[in-house]
Scaffold this motif. Structure first.
Motif, PDB file in Angstrom:
ATOM      1  N   CYS A  52       0.833  -1.198   0.000  1.00  0.00           N
ATOM      2  CA  CYS A  52       0.000   0.000   0.000  1.00  0.00           C
ATOM      3  C   CYS A  52       0.870   1.252   0.000  1.00  0.00           C
ATOM      4  CB  CYS A  52      -0.905   0.010   1.229  1.00  0.00           C
ATOM      5  SG  CYS A  52      -2.078   1.389   1.208  1.00  0.00           S
ATOM      6  N   ALA A  54      -0.556   4.312   0.670  1.00  0.00           N
ATOM      7  CA  ALA A  54      -1.306   5.384   1.332  1.00  0.00           C
ATOM      8  C   ALA A  54      -0.649   5.870   2.631  1.00  0.00           C
ATOM      9  CB  ALA A  54      -2.738   4.956   1.611  1.00  0.00           C
ATOM     10  N   CYS A  56      -1.203   5.500   5.896  1.00  0.00           N
ATOM     11  CA  CYS A  56      -2.001   6.025   7.010  1.00  0.00           C
ATOM     12  C   CYS A  56      -1.251   5.741   8.323  1.00  0.00           C
ATOM     13  CB  CYS A  56      -3.358   5.342   7.051  1.00  0.00           C
ATOM     14  SG  CYS A  56      -4.204   5.367   5.461  1.00  0.00           S
ATOM     15  N   CYS A  59      -2.218   2.638  10.711  1.00  0.00           N
ATOM     16  CA  CYS A  59      -2.290   1.312  10.106  1.00  0.00           C
ATOM     17  C   CYS A  59      -1.045   0.494  10.428  1.00  0.00           C
ATOM     18  CB  CYS A  59      -2.436   1.455   8.595  1.00  0.00           C
ATOM     19  SG  CYS A  59      -2.511  -0.138   7.735  1.00  0.00           S
ATOM     20  N   TYR A  62       0.173  -2.392   6.458  1.00  0.00           N
ATOM     21  CA  TYR A  62       0.734  -2.230   5.117  1.00  0.00           C
ATOM     22  C   TYR A  62       2.259  -2.361   5.081  1.00  0.00           C
ATOM     23  CZ  TYR A  62       2.510   2.475   6.159  1.00  0.00           C
ATOM     24  OH  TYR A  62       3.217   3.534   6.684  1.00  0.00           O
ATOM     25  N   LYS A 179      -5.219   9.448   1.321  1.00  0.00           N
ATOM     26  CA  LYS A 179      -6.401   8.584   1.258  1.00  0.00           C
ATOM     27  C   LYS A 179      -7.644   9.340   0.804  1.00  0.00           C
ATOM     28  CE  LYS A 179      -8.026   4.602   3.906  1.00  0.00           C
ATOM     29  NZ  LYS A 179      -7.972   3.959   5.210  1.00  0.00           N
TER      30      LYS A 179
END
Ligand code: SF4
Length: 347
Positions: A52, A54, A56, A59, A62, A179
């Protein structure tokens, strides 16, 4: 009951006792559901890739492209996971992964068409979250309407409202700046609705969000649903809220107490007077999730896997009979609910 404003909701949050919140939520719940009945599904999240871009900060799941530990499940692995789900009596899959730049929209359309062909109506699936949908539409350089049509034509019935966390622009700038914006999120969700597929609302609490941000999220959700209903669409099928798991994340932090979650579920049930189902999260609250049925929730999943939340500390109990005894002891009859095929896609 008259519609509650944001100011009134804030007052309720600060001033209402648990008993008062429960009672107001019970009244709203009774508009939609039998008071002593709850429904549930047995489901599995299939995390098809953990790669991923993104990033974040909440999280723990990922890995970036090129880093060790990244994976993409092959078709056989996906089918094996669905077969296991069927064996334990479940029939709902949620596909959820990262923003993997190597997987184009065609990959997903082929995968979903293959699942539909192999399992027919025996399994229903939430194909993507809105966040993943946004990424795929962008990468394919398609409008949201065209990307939604591609998925629908591949046999997809549902794209869930996942990836919402807290729907304020400021929260996203703080924690998930790659995101997509809130405006983009709702524009994409509206395209899903207009395509004839169904969708849901979600929310995650327990980061560093303020009460004002929680209420803005609820207000935007209610407004979105008002717009759908006004234009003749069913819109949001349900609202599911779960809690942030902080372990192994860059953001860190602590988990909120179950009581705060129950009160938030009650507030959500009272506020979202245009959404049929309010769902409680066994995935992140475990046994404590069921008390939320007294606070306005009417439905829940029994999940058998979700690597995203498990990596951040969620514990999944596979003793499903033991879990079902908890709402029964609270006085509810529990009934299995199959995911509906959207009316617009009924052959
Ligand atoms: S929450 Fe989803 S989008 Fe964000 S980093 Fe994790 S996998 Fe990627």
């Amino acid at each position: 009951m008259t519609r509650v404003t944001v100011d009134e909701a804030a007052r309720l949050w600060h001033e209402a006792s648990d008993e008062e919140l429960r009672e107001l939520a019970r009244v709203e719940r009774a508009r939609w559901h039998e008071p002593d009945r709850a429904t549930y599904m047995i489901m599995r999240i299939i995390n098809y890739t953990n790669v991923c871009v993104a990033q974040c900060d909440y999280c723990a799941f990922y890995v970036l492209p090129g880093q060790d530990g990244g994976y993409v499940l092959d078709r056989g692995e996906v089918f094996a996971k669905i077969d296991e789900l069927l064996e334990v009596g479940g029939d709902l899959v949620g596909f959820n992964g990262g923003f993997n730049p190597k997987l184009p929209l065609d990959y997903y359309c082929d995968l979903f068409a293959a699942v539909r062909e192999r399992y027919g109506e025996r399994v229903e699936f939430y194909a993507l979250t809105i966040a993943e949908f946004l990424f795929l539409a962008d990468r394919a350089e398609l409008s949201y309407a065209d990307a939604a049509a591609r998925l629908r034509d591949a046999g997809v019935h549902w794209v869930t409202g996942g990836g919402s966390e807290i729907l304020t622009e400021d929260f996203r700038r703080r924690h998930a700046k790659f995101k997509y914006t809130v405006a983009e999120y709702f524009a994409a969700q509206r395209a899903i609705v207009e395509s004839g597929m169904r969708t849901t609302a979600t929310m995650v609490i327990g980061f560093d969000e303020t009460l004002e941000e929680r209420l803005e999220h609820l207000q935007r959700t209610r407004d979105f649903q008002d717009g759908c209903l006004r234009d003749g669409y069913d819109g949001l099928f349900s609202f599911l809220c779960w809690t942030y798991k902080p372990y192994g994340t860059a953001l860190g932090g602590r988990e909120i107490e179950p009581r705060e979650y129950w009160r938030h579920i009650a507030l959500s049930r009272i506020f979202l007077d245009n959404v049929r189902h309010v769902r409680t999260s066994v995935l992140t609250l475990n046994d404590d999730a069921f008390r939320a049925l007294d606070y306005g929730a009417d439905d829940f999943d029994l999940p058998i896997e979700d690597e995203v939340t498990q990596k951040a500390g969620a514990h999944i109990d596979l003793d499903l009979e033991r879990l079902l005894e908890i709402p029964r002891k609270l006085g509810y009859t529990v009934a299995y609910r199959r995911a509906e095929r959207p009316a617009a896609l009924t052959a």
